[in-house]
Design an enzyme around this catalytic site. Sequence first.
Site, PDB file in Angstrom:
ATOM      1  N   GLU A 266      19.735  85.234  64.604  1.00  0.00           N
ATOM      2  CA  GLU A 266      20.193  85.729  65.913  1.00  0.00           C
ATOM      3  C   GLU A 266      19.815  87.199  65.953  1.00  0.00           C
ATOM      4  OE1 GLU A 266      21.445  83.968  68.290  1.00  0.00           O
ATOM      5  OE2 GLU A 266      22.081  82.126  67.311  1.00  0.00           O
ATOM      6  N   CYS A 300      23.711  92.406  71.898  1.00  0.00           N
ATOM      7  CA  CYS A 300      22.358  91.846  71.976  1.00  0.00           C
ATOM      8  C   CYS A 300      22.111  91.241  73.344  1.00  0.00           C
ATOM      9  CB  CYS A 300      22.178  90.792  70.901  1.00  0.00           C
ATOM     10  SG  CYS A 300      23.474  89.557  70.982  1.00  0.00           S
TER      11      CYS A 300
HETATM   12  P1  NAD Z   1      21.117  95.387  61.255  1.00  0.00           P
HETATM   13  O1  NAD Z   1      19.935  94.486  61.260  1.00  0.00           O
HETATM   14  O2  NAD Z   1      20.924  96.800  60.879  1.00  0.00           O
HETATM   15  O3  NAD Z   1      22.244  94.831  60.283  1.00  0.00           O
HETATM   16  C1  NAD Z   1      22.785  93.515  60.412  1.00  0.00           C
HETATM   17  C2  NAD Z   1      23.339  93.098  59.072  1.00  0.00           C
HETATM   18  O4  NAD Z   1      22.258  93.021  58.153  1.00  0.00           O
HETATM   19  C3  NAD Z   1      24.353  94.053  58.458  1.00  0.00           C
HETATM   20  O5  NAD Z   1      25.310  93.300  57.746  1.00  0.00           O
HETATM   21  C4  NAD Z   1      23.502  94.865  57.506  1.00  0.00           C
HETATM   22  O6  NAD Z   1      24.259  95.387  56.427  1.00  0.00           O
HETATM   23  C5  NAD Z   1      22.546  93.806  57.015  1.00  0.00           C
HETATM   24  N1  NAD Z   1      21.280  94.331  56.500  1.00  0.00           N
HETATM   25  C6  NAD Z   1      20.636  95.457  56.860  1.00  0.00           C
HETATM   26  N2  NAD Z   1      19.509  95.604  56.136  1.00  0.00           N
HETATM   27  C7  NAD Z   1      19.455  94.532  55.313  1.00  0.00           C
HETATM   28  C8  NAD Z   1      18.524  94.104  54.309  1.00  0.00           C
HETATM   29  N3  NAD Z   1      17.438  94.797  54.025  1.00  0.00           N
HETATM   30  N4  NAD Z   1      18.793  92.954  53.667  1.00  0.00           N
HETATM   31  C9  NAD Z   1      19.887  92.235  53.943  1.00  0.00           C
HETATM   32  N5  NAD Z   1      20.796  92.575  54.877  1.00  0.00           N
HETATM   33  C10 NAD Z   1      20.575  93.711  55.554  1.00  0.00           C
HETATM   34  O7  NAD Z   1      21.784  95.240  62.694  1.00  0.00           O
HETATM   35  P2  NAD Z   1      23.062  95.983  63.248  1.00  0.00           P
HETATM   36  O8  NAD Z   1      22.675  97.386  63.567  1.00  0.00           O
HETATM   37  O9  NAD Z   1      24.246  95.735  62.367  1.00  0.00           O
HETATM   38  O10 NAD Z   1      23.337  95.165  64.585  1.00  0.00           O
HETATM   39  C11 NAD Z   1      22.680  95.422  65.771  1.00  0.00           C
HETATM   40  C12 NAD Z   1      21.551  94.431  65.969  1.00  0.00           C
HETATM   41  O11 NAD Z   1      22.083  93.117  65.908  1.00  0.00           O
HETATM   42  C13 NAD Z   1      20.907  94.561  67.322  1.00  0.00           C
HETATM   43  O12 NAD Z   1      19.519  94.421  67.202  1.00  0.00           O
HETATM   44  C14 NAD Z   1      21.501  93.367  68.084  1.00  0.00           C
HETATM   45  O13 NAD Z   1      20.712  92.906  69.137  1.00  0.00           O
HETATM   46  C15 NAD Z   1      21.618  92.360  67.014  1.00  0.00           C
HETATM   47  N6  NAD Z   1      22.585  91.348  67.383  1.00  0.00           N
HETATM   48  C16 NAD Z   1      22.118  90.109  67.703  1.00  0.00           C
HETATM   49  C17 NAD Z   1      23.026  89.133  68.103  1.00  0.00           C
HETATM   50  C18 NAD Z   1      22.543  87.769  68.477  1.00  0.00           C
HETATM   51  O14 NAD Z   1      23.367  86.873  68.525  1.00  0.00           O
HETATM   52  N7  NAD Z   1      21.269  87.556  68.733  1.00  0.00           N
HETATM   53  C19 NAD Z   1      24.390  89.420  68.143  1.00  0.00           C
HETATM   54  C20 NAD Z   1      24.823  90.697  67.793  1.00  0.00           C
HETATM   55  C21 NAD Z   1      23.899  91.656  67.397  1.00  0.00           C
END
Ligand code: NAD
Length: 497
Positions: A266, A300
């Site tokens: 997602e 998102c």
């Molecule tokens: P992010 O990708 O920075 O982090 C998401 C999660 O991934 C966190 O738990 C983070 O600690 C982890 N993470 C980060 N780097 C990682 C790595 N190298 N390996 C493993 N895990 C890692 O995103 P964010 O800033 O927390 O959230 C915002 C983003 O999430 C936006 O792009 C938003 O659109 C998206 N989002 C999507 C949905 C959906 O349902 N499509 C819902 C909510 C948020």
Amino acid sequence: MSVSPVDLSSHEASLLASVPTGLLIGGQWRDASDGGTFDVHDPSNGEVLATLASATSADAVAALDAADAAQASWARTAPRERAEILRRAFDFVTERADDFALLMTLEMGKPLAEARGEVSYGAEFLRWFSEEAVRDYGRYLTTPEGKNKILVQHKPVGPCLLITPWNFPLAMATRKVAPAVAAGCTMVLKPAKLTPLTAQYFAQTMLDAGLPPGVLNVVSSSSASGVSGPLLADPRLRKVSFTGSTPVGRRLMADAAQNVLRTSMELGGNAPFIVFEDADLDKAVEGAMAAKMRNMGEACTAANRFLVHASVAAEFTARFAAVMGALVTGRGTEAATQVGPLIDASARDDVHALVSAAVDAGATALTGGKPVDGPGYFYPPTVLADVPNDAEILRQEIFGPVAPVTTFVDEADAIRLANASEYGLASYLYSKDFNRLLRVAEQIEFGMVGFNAGVISNAAAPFGGVKQSGLGREGGSEGIAEYSTTQYIGIADPYAA
Ligand code: NAD
């Protein structure tokens, strides 16, 4: 846990003191193996709210050990029993709604009223999947040749890694945990390090609801890849479900390819909000507020590009800016607050950089447009008129309370502009002509479309995107399928001698 001595009411402090601060492994809360910790901050003032154990790679593997050990018996647990645990969890989250809401407001910043809305939405996944757990149908049929039989059944995928973002601390966890529990999977949950308190509290609530040890393990950590790396490489892990940004999703998919893991992704969005010339503008402005301002724009599904027919653009934009400009910004715990802070300083600075670049390219800020002085990471609701079609702000996820408005000349133009993105998550259409809405929905490349509706998320609906917004669906009857695998049994002709 250390609680900040200042600025916290005694109620906030006692709630924070009740949140487990350890790692949940095999039903026990414990410290990190190296004793490491990390702090969680309040984005409205930068104060430390709590200090949590920070999982190491070894802790992550211990969590997978626990999930793997619990998998076989959990898969055999009666679906009704799994359903009743989820239903009790729904009741408990609902009873504790005020606590969950306050925790989310403290760690994430959203106003309390919105946080309460997320509690209802997040809890609904527990109820929905408690109902789905006992409705997982297979099939039995005769082969076309008429002799042999085909039996199809669903089985749990196996131990899962669930990674959630910071913006919806409860709902993103329940949207994954509930279907995994319903399907009979065990799991390791890694919440975002910016907002882990809600997930920690939710995990304790699942234990209180009777979830057996090892089914749900939680490894909050300051090192996301330190946790995910060894798990994705471990052959016992069978699936990764990730909600977060597209760049991180891509990396996880590449890592998951090594063991050919099932993946649900997602990812980011760039939602168009299209206002046709025959739209009801009062409803369009109301929908625009909901689609843009839910979660301060940190969603998102947030409307990211307002595409408005040239003949109504000036009127729509003026009305929208008037409502946006009247919103009250402040700490989410204050009753009058309608807009809380952004999650951190870099989020606020990124939003402002996009606004500044758009203004430099010719856009006009009708309201907002200038960062608010600290403490806290506040950015004012902003409406930008006359944004050029090639502006960066129309290409990137803004993730803040900023609405860029641009115009189109006809339906084909609107469809072309909407599809000019590598993302395809949510989209919103405003028109009184139902045939037009259907015609446009068929031609736009988005996993979700709202017809005259600014909020479309629902536990009973399949949430998810196309293109680089991801793979798979959460919620609906599709949600449980993400955690099930199909087994086919071929049966020789039972009438044969
Ligand atoms: P992010 O990708 O920075 O982090 C998401 C999660 O991934 C966190 O738990 C983070 O600690 C982890 N993470 C980060 N780097 C990682 C790595 N190298 N390996 C493993 N895990 C890692 O995103 P964010 O800033 O927390 O959230 C915002 C983003 O999430 C936006 O792009 C938003 O659109 C998206 N989002 C999507 C949905 C959906 O349902 N499509 C819902 C909510 C948020």
